[in-house]
Design an enzyme around this catalytic site. Sequence first.
Site, PDB file in Angstrom:
ATOM      1  N   ASP A  84      36.496  37.230  86.051  1.00  0.00           N
ATOM      2  CA  ASP A  84      35.591  36.451  86.547  1.00  0.00           C
ATOM      3  C   ASP A  84      34.308  36.465  85.695  1.00  0.00           C
ATOM      4  O   ASP A  84      34.046  37.317  84.951  1.00  0.00           O
ATOM      5  CB  ASP A  84      35.276  36.825  88.012  1.00  0.00           C
ATOM      6  CG  ASP A  84      34.415  36.149  88.589  1.00  0.00           C
ATOM      7  OD1 ASP A  84      34.290  34.660  88.593  1.00  0.00           O
ATOM      8  OD2 ASP A  84      33.213  36.772  89.275  1.00  0.00           O
ATOM      9  N   ASP A 131      30.598  35.224  87.064  1.00  0.00           N
ATOM     10  CA  ASP A 131      29.517  35.479  87.844  1.00  0.00           C
ATOM     11  C   ASP A 131      29.605  36.860  88.584  1.00  0.00           C
ATOM     12  O   ASP A 131      30.542  36.751  89.647  1.00  0.00           O
ATOM     13  CB  ASP A 131      29.146  34.363  88.917  1.00  0.00           C
ATOM     14  CG  ASP A 131      28.972  33.084  88.147  1.00  0.00           C
ATOM     15  OD1 ASP A 131      28.082  33.103  87.092  1.00  0.00           O
ATOM     16  OD2 ASP A 131      29.414  32.112  88.568  1.00  0.00           O
TER      17      ASP A 131
END
Length: 223
Positions: free
Chosen positions: A13, A15
């Site tokens: 991922d 963020d």
Amino acid sequence: MSASSAQKAVIFDLDGVLTDTAHYHFLAWKHIAEQVGVHFDEESNEQLKGIDRLNSLKFILDQSEQRFSEQEFLALAEQKNKHYQSLISNMKPQDVFPGVRDLLASLRSDDFALGVASVSKNALFVLDKIALIKDFDFVADAAKIKNTKPHPEIFLTVAQALSIAPESCVGIEDASAGVTAIKAANMPAIGVGSAEQLGHADEIVAKTGDITLGQILRLLNQL
Ligand code: B16
Ligand code: MG
């Protein structure tokens, strides 16, 4: 090594995993929430992590006493994005979380393919700012993803693009919805954050830089 020769992958991922943009999303959503009379704090923000822009806005506006037309809804989404983009505009290579570059290098040296699964339409901009684009074999295009996390679509899309079977991929996430998406994709999951939020991950670390090559190989039963 080219991605095509790899037999295993790690899918990150963005963020909150590679850099602290999760905090910028929080600040921008808090501003919108206050504008529509909704209390918003770090705890409420946990539920928005990994959720795309329009579904995040819907979550906030559902708690407001005001009603919004389609046009007002889209204007608020645009306002949030403009604010977020102003916050990320000055990001620098030094904003990559400590230890991330070393982790990517050690995975590379062990023939891992590397991918990014972010539902943010600003992901490429951020990766460019922090000078990480070239470190990955594939970055998902959020505009082409129909189902936001916790749906597994984005992790399966990245695995397919890397030509690696899902069970040979490890997913890394800071969001509860993201960990659910990884598990639904049939991949081992490492959660970055607290056991309270990420108890459904196979392993939890406090920071991305704490993840080791050995830990990832163990999760793939290769050590
Ligand atoms: P944007 P990730 C997600 O990115 C964020 O966690 C979430 O807070 C944000 O609303 C979403 O991206 C959409 O971002 O508005 O920039 O398109 O965690 O999947 O990297
Ligand atoms: Mg995240």
